[in-house]
Scaffold this motif. Structure first.
Motif: not given
Lengths: 126, 185
Positions: A31, A65, A67-68, A100, A103, B34, B38, B49, B51-53, B55-56, B59-60, B156
């Motif tokens: 990231i 993780y 990033n784009t 799980d 994504d 971050l 977190e 699930r 938590r990761k979304r 976080y992602n 980040v963006e 997402k």
């Protein structure tokens, strides 16, 4: 060829690209703000490797993780592998995702649909 | 006459805050946010699930600010320059709401709004195809993912991107992005 070994940080993945074994690994978090800078040495290294690749190259992607901006760089890595595969060398990508984490599974399926290299989706069950 | 950006953003993003920030957006700030978020997500026992979304998406959102914020208008606040933005993260009933605010050149608002509208008018499958198309066909820029950030956030979360543009002065607008991450997708 010297292998590429880069220790991971909270924002960049661990990299192990070893031409002597043909086993490559990208693991952790990717990231960084400037992904191009981070991935450039890998792309350059793959440009050399594809001149005399192993008969079989196995690529293990174990990302938590990304990033784009990394997603584009990872695609560039896969495009180099596709070139190696097209030249009649065996290439296999193992895409690991945590239980799980749909994504991360979808992200692997995105690459699988774009890149003509065999992918295996491997769920990590804790 | 310009409006009070800070109170406007606070009102817009209000709720049950877990983090509020106003100031310079640099790499160290992104790391700190971050890490903080977190830790809070882990201590709140959120599902992996969600938590990761969160976080992602965070980040963006932060890297969108880092790469794309416009110049701070003259006279906005003393000692403010460079990459300046607002961030508010709120706990809501079934997830988290992430709001960002930043200045943008007035002549860039139309293009950005068109991009958001296109995303919001797309189905999940269309967003997935759009993501793959941009991934495969657009050159990466030094500024980031070449337009993938917003598409990735919409994909997402599975939710529409909320947004507001407010004119600040003749050359500058204030842009707020309002994202709900609720892990229902």
């Amino acid at each position: 060829m010297e292998p590429i070994l880069i220790e991971g940080t909270p924002k960049t993945p661990t990299i192990k690209f070893d031409s002597s074994t043909g086993v490559f690994e990208i693991k952790g978090r990717s990231i960084p703000e400037n992904s191009v800078e981070f991935y450039r040495p890998l792309i350059d290294w793959l440009d050399l490797y594809k001149e005399t690749p192993n008969n079989k190259t196995v690529v293990n992607i174990k990302l938590e993780y990304f990033n784009t901006s990394s997603s584009k760089c990872i695609l560039d890595v896969f495009k180099k592998l596709e070139t190696i595969h097209k030249a009649k060398n065996e290439v296999e990508v193992n895409w690991y995702y945590e239980e799980d984490d749909e994504d991360m599974l979808e992200a692997g399926e995105d690459y699988e649909s774009i890149i003509r290299v065999p992918f295996k989706m491997i769920e990590i069950v804790e | 006459m310009s409006f009070n950006v800070e109170s406007y953003f606070s009102d817009l993003s209000g709720g049950n805050p877990i983090l509020y920030y106003k100031g310079s957006i640099d790499s160290d700030l992104i790391n700190r946010v971050l890490d903080t978020v977190e830790e809070k997500l882990i201590s709140s026992n959120e599902s992996p699930r969600l938590r990761k979304r969160v976080y992602n998406v965070l980040v963006e959102s932060l890297q969108n600010l880092y790469h794309h914020v416009g110049e701070v208008p003259v006279g906005f606040e003393e000692n403010t320059s460079g990459k300046f933005g607002f961030l508010a993260i709120n706990k809501v009933a079934d997830g988290y709401r992430i709001c960002t605010g930043n200045f943008i050149r007035a002549d860039e608002t139309e293009e950005l709004e068109n991009r958001i509208t296109r995303i919001n008018n797309s189905t999940h499958d269309e967003i997935t195809e759009l993501y793959k198309f941009i991934l495969n066909h657009q050159r990466i820029s030094i500024k980031g993912g070449g337009g993938l950030g917003l598409v990735d956030i919409a994909r997402k979360t599975g939710n529409k991107l909320g947004y507001v543009f407010r004119s600040y002065d003749a050359d500058t607008s204030f842009f707020c992005l309002d994202i709900l991450v609720n892990g229902t997708r």
